[in-house]
Write a protein that holds these residues in place. Sequence first.
Motif, PDB file in Angstrom:
ATOM      1  N   GLY A  92       0.794  -1.220   0.000  1.00 46.75           N
ATOM      2  CA  GLY A  92       0.000   0.000   0.000  1.00 46.75           C
ATOM      3  C   GLY A  92       0.826   1.270   0.000  1.00 46.75           C
ATOM      4  N   ALA A  93       2.008   1.239  -0.601  1.00 46.79           N
ATOM      5  CA  ALA A  93       2.913   2.399  -0.648  1.00 46.79           C
ATOM      6  C   ALA A  93       3.355   2.845   0.728  1.00 46.79           C
ATOM      7  N   SER A  94       3.255   1.956   1.720  1.00 45.68           N
ATOM      8  CA  SER A  94       3.681   2.317   3.079  1.00 45.68           C
ATOM      9  C   SER A  94       5.191   2.515   3.108  1.00 45.68           C
ATOM     10  N   GLU A  95       5.636   3.410   3.976  1.00 48.07           N
ATOM     11  CA  GLU A  95       7.052   3.710   4.132  1.00 48.07           C
ATOM     12  C   GLU A  95       7.462   3.257   5.528  1.00 48.07           C
ATOM     13  N   LEU A  96       7.936   2.027   5.650  1.00 48.74           N
ATOM     14  CA  LEU A  96       8.341   1.483   6.943  1.00 48.74           C
ATOM     15  C   LEU A  96       9.649   2.130   7.376  1.00 48.74           C
ATOM     16  N   HIS A  97       9.699   2.528   8.642  1.00 43.41           N
ATOM     17  CA  HIS A  97      10.885   3.262   9.073  1.00 43.41           C
ATOM     18  C   HIS A  97      12.141   2.409   9.011  1.00 43.41           C
ATOM     19  N   THR A  98      12.031   1.125   9.305  1.00 43.85           N
ATOM     20  CA  THR A  98      13.227   0.266   9.247  1.00 43.85           C
ATOM     21  C   THR A  98      13.806   0.211   7.842  1.00 43.85           C
ATOM     22  N   ILE A  99      12.930   0.115   6.847  1.00 42.42           N
ATOM     23  CA  ILE A  99      13.393   0.090   5.456  1.00 42.42           C
ATOM     24  C   ILE A  99      13.906   1.466   5.050  1.00 42.42           C
ATOM     25  N   ALA A 100      13.190   2.509   5.445  1.00 44.49           N
ATOM     26  CA  ALA A 100      13.612   3.870   5.116  1.00 44.49           C
ATOM     27  C   ALA A 100      14.989   4.177   5.695  1.00 44.49           C
ATOM     28  N   SER A 101      15.277   3.675   6.891  1.00 39.10           N
ATOM     29  CA  SER A 101      16.575   3.950   7.511  1.00 39.10           C
ATOM     30  C   SER A 101      17.706   3.235   6.777  1.00 39.10           C
ATOM     31  N   VAL A 102      17.448   2.010   6.316  1.00 35.42           N
ATOM     32  CA  VAL A 102      18.471   1.278   5.552  1.00 35.42           C
ATOM     33  C   VAL A 102      18.728   1.980   4.216  1.00 35.42           C
ATOM     34  N   VAL A 103      17.655   2.288   3.506  1.00 33.77           N
ATOM     35  CA  VAL A 103      17.793   2.963   2.213  1.00 33.77           C
ATOM     36  C   VAL A 103      18.432   4.333   2.399  1.00 33.77           C
ATOM     37  N   GLY A 104      18.014   5.047   3.452  1.00 34.28           N
ATOM     38  CA  GLY A 104      18.581   6.367   3.713  1.00 34.28           C
ATOM     39  C   GLY A 104      20.066   6.313   4.005  1.00 34.28           C
ATOM     40  N   GLY A 105      20.483   5.316   4.777  1.00 27.74           N
ATOM     41  CA  GLY A 105      21.908   5.168   5.072  1.00 27.74           C
ATOM     42  C   GLY A 105      22.718   4.855   3.832  1.00 27.74           C
ATOM     43  N   CYS A 106      22.188   3.967   2.987  1.00 31.56           N
ATOM     44  CA  CYS A 106      22.889   3.618   1.739  1.00 31.56           C
ATOM     45  C   CYS A 106      22.961   4.815   0.799  1.00 31.56           C
ATOM     46  N   ALA A 107      21.857   5.560   0.703  1.00 32.18           N
ATOM     47  CA  ALA A 107      21.826   6.708  -0.198  1.00 32.18           C
ATOM     48  C   ALA A 107      22.767   7.811   0.275  1.00 32.18           C
ATOM     49  N   ALA A 108      22.808   8.056   1.584  1.00 31.70           N
ATOM     50  CA  ALA A 108      23.721   9.071   2.121  1.00 31.70           C
ATOM     51  C   ALA A 108      25.164   8.709   1.804  1.00 31.70           C
ATOM     52  N   GLN A 109      25.458   7.425   1.878  1.00 28.62           N
ATOM     53  CA  GLN A 109      26.802   6.948   1.549  1.00 28.62           C
ATOM     54  C   GLN A 109      27.153   7.262   0.103  1.00 28.62           C
ATOM     55  N   GLU A 110      26.187   7.095  -0.798  1.00 25.09           N
ATOM     56  CA  GLU A 110      26.431   7.391  -2.211  1.00 25.09           C
ATOM     57  C   GLU A 110      26.636   8.881  -2.447  1.00 25.09           C
ATOM     58  N   VAL A 111      25.895   9.710  -1.729  1.00 23.47           N
ATOM     59  CA  VAL A 111      26.068  11.160  -1.863  1.00 23.47           C
ATOM     60  C   VAL A 111      27.466  11.566  -1.417  1.00 23.47           C
ATOM     61  N   ILE A 112      27.933  10.990  -0.316  1.00 21.03           N
ATOM     62  CA  ILE A 112      29.276  11.302   0.184  1.00 21.03           C
ATOM     63  C   ILE A 112      30.327  10.895  -0.844  1.00 21.03           C
ATOM     64  N   LYS A 113      30.147   9.745  -1.469  1.00 24.21           N
ATOM     65  CA  LYS A 113      31.079   9.318  -2.509  1.00 24.21           C
ATOM     66  C   LYS A 113      31.124  10.329  -3.651  1.00 24.21           C
ATOM     67  N   VAL A 114      29.950  10.817  -4.035  1.00 22.79           N
ATOM     68  CA  VAL A 114      29.871  11.739  -5.167  1.00 22.79           C
ATOM     69  C   VAL A 114      30.535  13.074  -4.838  1.00 22.79           C
ATOM     70  N   VAL A 115      30.256  13.639  -3.664  1.00 23.40           N
ATOM     71  CA  VAL A 115      30.767  14.985  -3.369  1.00 23.40           C
ATOM     72  C   VAL A 115      32.247  14.975  -2.998  1.00 23.40           C
ATOM     73  N   THR A 116      32.752  13.856  -2.440  1.00 23.59           N
ATOM     74  CA  THR A 116      34.172  13.806  -2.072  1.00 23.59           C
ATOM     75  C   THR A 116      35.047  13.258  -3.189  1.00 23.59           C
TER      76      THR A 116
END
Length: 545
Positions: free
Chosen positions: A497-521
């Motif tokens: 139902g397009a739900s955004e579970l916090h546990t999944i959001a935190s994993v995806v958010g952590g992985c995505a933040a890591q990719e942003v850091i790779k790009v900017v550094t």
Amino acid sequence: MASTRGKFETRSPENEKTKKYDRQLRLWGDHGQSFLENARVCLINATATGTEILKGLVLPGIGAFTIVDGNNVTGEDVGRNFFLLKHSIGSNRGSAACQQLLELNPHVRGDYIDESCETLLATNPSYFTTFSVVIATGMPESTVLQLSKLLHVANVPLLLCKSFGQIGYIRLQTPEHTIIESHPDDGFDDLRLTDPFPGLRKHVDSIDLESLSRAEHAHVPYIVILLKALDRWREKHGPTSLPTYSEKKDFESIIESLKFKHHEGDDTPHVEPLNFEEAIKARARTLRKTEIPDNVKKLFEDKECENLNPKSKPFWIMVRALRDFVAVNGTLPLRGSIPDMTSDSDSYVRLAGVYKTEADKHCEDICNRVNEILTALGKPLDIVCEPEIHILCRNSHTLDVLRTRPIFEEYERPKSNLITDSLRNNYQPEEPEIVYYVLLRAVDKFFESFKRYPGCLTHLMETDISKLKSIYSKLVQEWGIGPFPKDDLIHEMCRFGASELHTIASVVGGCAAQEVIKVVTHQYVPINNTFIFNGILCTSTTFDL
């Protein structure tokens, strides 16, 4: 429509900042932290996934962020987003999230715009091109395509992220991302033993093993031992010969023959010297030809390196200077560092100095060549600083460039582009990650048709299952990637139902933040280009689509 804009900012002492970032400085250094602190990131929509991404950027000290979000906080938002509080219901979601996120790090600047992405794209599209990276969450497909086209032309990286039930999705679009420090897991010591430079040759020849005492023998750096052993090997097998794997015992016997000879009447207790053991262990990884890696050869042949012009980026100017250096010297510049080894301090320092002196000469040659190129192009000399060239020289073996496929091409022209072949190669119904990718695409098509996600209205669940199955079937037929998956995966997407579970959001958010850091550094290697996280099985896969 006029936009409402707010801003929050706090400061704290510099010494506290240095202590706070001590651990991450060990990962990407002062220069990497400087890149991070100068970066400006835009987050579109303060969803649970979006705020988790910003959390992973605010904590290590991203320079500044802006949240673009025209939505107000709802009770549903508060229930799934740790950065939205009950008393914020009814207020702008970007403003509420921004205020909470800035509590995490007083060194970070943050603001928000109370306006939708669609409105900004219509009234001020160039606004998005002013950022280092744009992160998009909670966006319909039609808006994603507009943003993708805009940022691709502007050469601004775009990170598209989504948490859908127990499935996470990250898609990186970057027209050209240059990587200087990739930090490979299989790094090697650049010792040049098979073709020693004059300074190393002179240093090793100055050491007479036979004249050393037992104690002095035990502290000779293994680099000296290996080169002397290789000299003896080549006296017998030829001036360019290297011992093969089948000949390793013969070579090890030469190393053994260099050990201190026990003299009659010497009562000193015999202890096996560790430096000779190190020499034997290091033989395979150090006695190899000095070659130009394929990834670097590709850079030398790249059109950006071939066709320099006044608009060329500093990276390509340095790569061209590096290519010219290789054309003259036949090798890449020396790294200038040696590994830890058993040795007395004086012997180690002198040997390290030999390598550093040679590396400094190489770097100076490349600096001079960079200045010549800049002068020829009519560009100011200060656009490439000497520390940058030193970093490039130290990491010249692992330079790389990443050019991902634009999202709009992936979505609009799947038949005529690489996605069809890539999906055919990766598509296996028993491998759920690639199936979930297609299902997420089908979910987006569902939203475009019905302006809601499947399963959001429970009384229409059975109808939504049938509709989503039809959309999915049309996609796989269009792409020619069958066979059809099990029905339970279709049902699962509707049950989410397009739900955004916090546990999944935190994993995806952590992985995505890591990719942003790779790009900017410009350190470490970002994903290329699609990442799927399966929260049901706790597995993840990256696809180049």
